[in-house]
Design a protein around this motif. Sequence first.
Motif, PDB file in Angstrom:
ATOM      1  N   LEU A 153       0.820  -1.204   0.000  1.00  0.00           N
ATOM      2  CA  LEU A 153       0.000   0.000   0.000  1.00  0.00           C
ATOM      3  C   LEU A 153       0.857   1.258   0.000  1.00  0.00           C
ATOM      4  O   LEU A 153       0.583   2.206  -0.742  1.00  0.00           O
ATOM      5  CB  LEU A 153      -0.942  -0.011   1.213  1.00  0.00           C
ATOM      6  CG  LEU A 153      -1.837   1.194   1.411  1.00  0.00           C
ATOM      7  CD1 LEU A 153      -2.760   1.401   0.224  1.00  0.00           C
ATOM      8  CD2 LEU A 153      -2.658   1.022   2.687  1.00  0.00           C
ATOM      9  N   GLY A 154       1.906   1.293   0.800  1.00  0.00           N
ATOM     10  CA  GLY A 154       2.784   2.457   0.859  1.00  0.00           C
ATOM     11  C   GLY A 154       3.407   2.779  -0.483  1.00  0.00           C
ATOM     12  O   GLY A 154       3.483   3.939  -0.883  1.00  0.00           O
ATOM     13  N   LYS A 155       3.849   1.758  -1.192  1.00  0.00           N
ATOM     14  CA  LYS A 155       4.437   1.958  -2.522  1.00  0.00           C
ATOM     15  C   LYS A 155       3.422   2.594  -3.471  1.00  0.00           C
ATOM     16  O   LYS A 155       3.750   3.470  -4.265  1.00  0.00           O
ATOM     17  CB  LYS A 155       4.910   0.624  -3.106  1.00  0.00           C
ATOM     18  CG  LYS A 155       6.028  -0.023  -2.342  1.00  0.00           C
ATOM     19  CD  LYS A 155       6.299  -1.407  -2.893  1.00  0.00           C
ATOM     20  CE  LYS A 155       7.058  -2.226  -1.880  1.00  0.00           C
ATOM     21  NZ  LYS A 155       7.149  -3.632  -2.240  1.00  0.00           N
ATOM     22  N   THR A 156       2.177   2.150  -3.368  1.00  0.00           N
ATOM     23  CA  THR A 156       1.112   2.690  -4.219  1.00  0.00           C
ATOM     24  C   THR A 156       0.846   4.152  -3.895  1.00  0.00           C
ATOM     25  O   THR A 156       0.675   4.974  -4.802  1.00  0.00           O
ATOM     26  CB  THR A 156      -0.169   1.847  -4.058  1.00  0.00           C
ATOM     27  OG1 THR A 156       0.125   0.484  -4.385  1.00  0.00           O
ATOM     28  CG2 THR A 156      -1.288   2.358  -4.946  1.00  0.00           C
ATOM     29  N   VAL A 157       0.831   4.494  -2.631  1.00  0.00           N
ATOM     30  CA  VAL A 157       0.593   5.881  -2.219  1.00  0.00           C
ATOM     31  C   VAL A 157       1.741   6.779  -2.680  1.00  0.00           C
ATOM     32  O   VAL A 157       1.516   7.883  -3.201  1.00  0.00           O
ATOM     33  CB  VAL A 157       0.382   5.987  -0.692  1.00  0.00           C
ATOM     34  CG1 VAL A 157       0.290   7.434  -0.241  1.00  0.00           C
ATOM     35  CG2 VAL A 157      -0.876   5.221  -0.282  1.00  0.00           C
ATOM     36  N   ILE A 158       2.970   6.320  -2.512  1.00  0.00           N
ATOM     37  CA  ILE A 158       4.125   7.102  -2.973  1.00  0.00           C
ATOM     38  C   ILE A 158       4.043   7.323  -4.484  1.00  0.00           C
ATOM     39  O   ILE A 158       4.275   8.431  -4.969  1.00  0.00           O
ATOM     40  CB  ILE A 158       5.454   6.415  -2.592  1.00  0.00           C
ATOM     41  CG1 ILE A 158       5.656   6.465  -1.078  1.00  0.00           C
ATOM     42  CG2 ILE A 158       6.635   7.072  -3.302  1.00  0.00           C
ATOM     43  CD1 ILE A 158       6.824   5.631  -0.589  1.00  0.00           C
ATOM     44  N   ALA A 159       3.698   6.279  -5.223  1.00  0.00           N
ATOM     45  CA  ALA A 159       3.593   6.401  -6.686  1.00  0.00           C
ATOM     46  C   ALA A 159       2.528   7.432  -7.061  1.00  0.00           C
ATOM     47  O   ALA A 159       2.730   8.232  -7.984  1.00  0.00           O
ATOM     48  CB  ALA A 159       3.285   5.049  -7.311  1.00  0.00           C
ATOM     49  N   GLU A 160       1.408   7.443  -6.362  1.00  0.00           N
ATOM     50  CA  GLU A 160       0.356   8.425  -6.652  1.00  0.00           C
ATOM     51  C   GLU A 160       0.827   9.831  -6.299  1.00  0.00           C
ATOM     52  O   GLU A 160       0.584  10.781  -7.051  1.00  0.00           O
ATOM     53  CB  GLU A 160      -0.929   8.077  -5.896  1.00  0.00           C
ATOM     54  CG  GLU A 160      -2.040   9.089  -6.060  1.00  0.00           C
ATOM     55  CD  GLU A 160      -2.586   9.248  -7.475  1.00  0.00           C
ATOM     56  OE1 GLU A 160      -3.408  10.170  -7.686  1.00  0.00           O
ATOM     57  OE2 GLU A 160      -2.223   8.473  -8.385  1.00  0.00           O
ATOM     58  N   ALA A 161       1.511   9.991  -5.176  1.00  0.00           N
ATOM     59  CA  ALA A 161       2.040  11.307  -4.790  1.00  0.00           C
ATOM     60  C   ALA A 161       3.033  11.817  -5.833  1.00  0.00           C
ATOM     61  O   ALA A 161       3.002  12.997  -6.206  1.00  0.00           O
ATOM     62  CB  ALA A 161       2.701  11.224  -3.413  1.00  0.00           C
ATOM     63  N   GLU A 162       3.889  10.935  -6.316  1.00  0.00           N
ATOM     64  CA  GLU A 162       4.858  11.320  -7.342  1.00  0.00           C
ATOM     65  C   GLU A 162       4.147  11.683  -8.645  1.00  0.00           C
ATOM     66  O   GLU A 162       4.524  12.637  -9.319  1.00  0.00           O
ATOM     67  CB  GLU A 162       5.863  10.191  -7.571  1.00  0.00           C
ATOM     68  CG  GLU A 162       6.796  10.000  -6.396  1.00  0.00           C
ATOM     69  CD  GLU A 162       7.652   8.755  -6.499  1.00  0.00           C
ATOM     70  OE1 GLU A 162       7.472   7.949  -7.455  1.00  0.00           O
ATOM     71  OE2 GLU A 162       8.513   8.564  -5.619  1.00  0.00           O
ATOM     72  N   ARG A 163       3.103  10.946  -9.001  1.00  0.00           N
ATOM     73  CA  ARG A 163       2.331  11.255 -10.197  1.00  0.00           C
ATOM     74  C   ARG A 163       1.703  12.637 -10.093  1.00  0.00           C
ATOM     75  O   ARG A 163       1.774  13.439 -11.024  1.00  0.00           O
ATOM     76  CB  ARG A 163       1.244  10.203 -10.431  1.00  0.00           C
ATOM     77  CG  ARG A 163       0.476  10.411 -11.751  1.00  0.00           C
ATOM     78  CD  ARG A 163      -0.885   9.734 -11.747  1.00  0.00           C
ATOM     79  NE  ARG A 163      -1.809  10.301 -10.796  1.00  0.00           N
ATOM     80  CZ  ARG A 163      -2.460  11.463 -10.953  1.00  0.00           C
ATOM     81  NH1 ARG A 163      -2.276  12.203 -12.027  1.00  0.00           N
ATOM     82  NH2 ARG A 163      -3.300  11.890 -10.021  1.00  0.00           N
ATOM     83  N   VAL A 164       1.088  12.927  -8.952  1.00  0.00           N
ATOM     84  CA  VAL A 164       0.468  14.238  -8.734  1.00  0.00           C
ATOM     85  C   VAL A 164       1.518  15.339  -8.867  1.00  0.00           C
ATOM     86  O   VAL A 164       1.314  16.332  -9.572  1.00  0.00           O
ATOM     87  CB  VAL A 164      -0.215  14.302  -7.347  1.00  0.00           C
ATOM     88  CG1 VAL A 164      -0.579  15.731  -6.967  1.00  0.00           C
ATOM     89  CG2 VAL A 164      -1.455  13.414  -7.324  1.00  0.00           C
TER      90      VAL A 164
END
Length: 187
Positions: free
Chosen positions: A108-119
């Motif tokens: 889950l953490g990896k997914t959240v980081i990826a979304e933050a980086e995308r934003v």
Amino acid sequence: MEIAPPRVTHRLTFRDAAEDDVPALVELVESAYRGESSRTGWTTESHILEGRRTNDDEVRGIIATPGGRLLVAEADGAIVACCQLERRGDAAYFGMFSVRPGHQGAGLGKTVIAEAERVAREEWGAGEMQMTVISVRAELIAFYERRGYARTGRMSPFPYGDERFGVPLRDDLEFELLVKTLRSDEG
């Protein structure tokens, strides 16, 4: 016998935090970093800091900051993770990253980081993501390094005496700046 962490199989939704989320977000951050509940996850700071990690006013301030966002991840209607994003010139700052302890270790953490980086990259055009991590948190720093963040060696002092950041249990705490270049070809 080692027990495998729970597998997150539900779909995540991301949204910006709202005023109504403040109590749940404070509880989430506290559960991930301080107190007994944090000890069930690997992100706990309870061995180096006591006291609170955040409060209602700080979370409200992050939500209201111009050029900032408090990104919330929900699964099955429940808040399971969050992170702060703040524009800082050509860069974005990543902070207050929290994953509910029962959901840690399952990706889950990896997914959240990826979304933050995308934003940061796609919506803000940021070329770099920055964060500060307490330098004695070797396991946490290694996690970020596996995500492409680099240690800079640039340190800033821990605010000893300011209990808004917690009550230190050691006298060698400081923050290190970690950075990651965000390229438009990442995805």
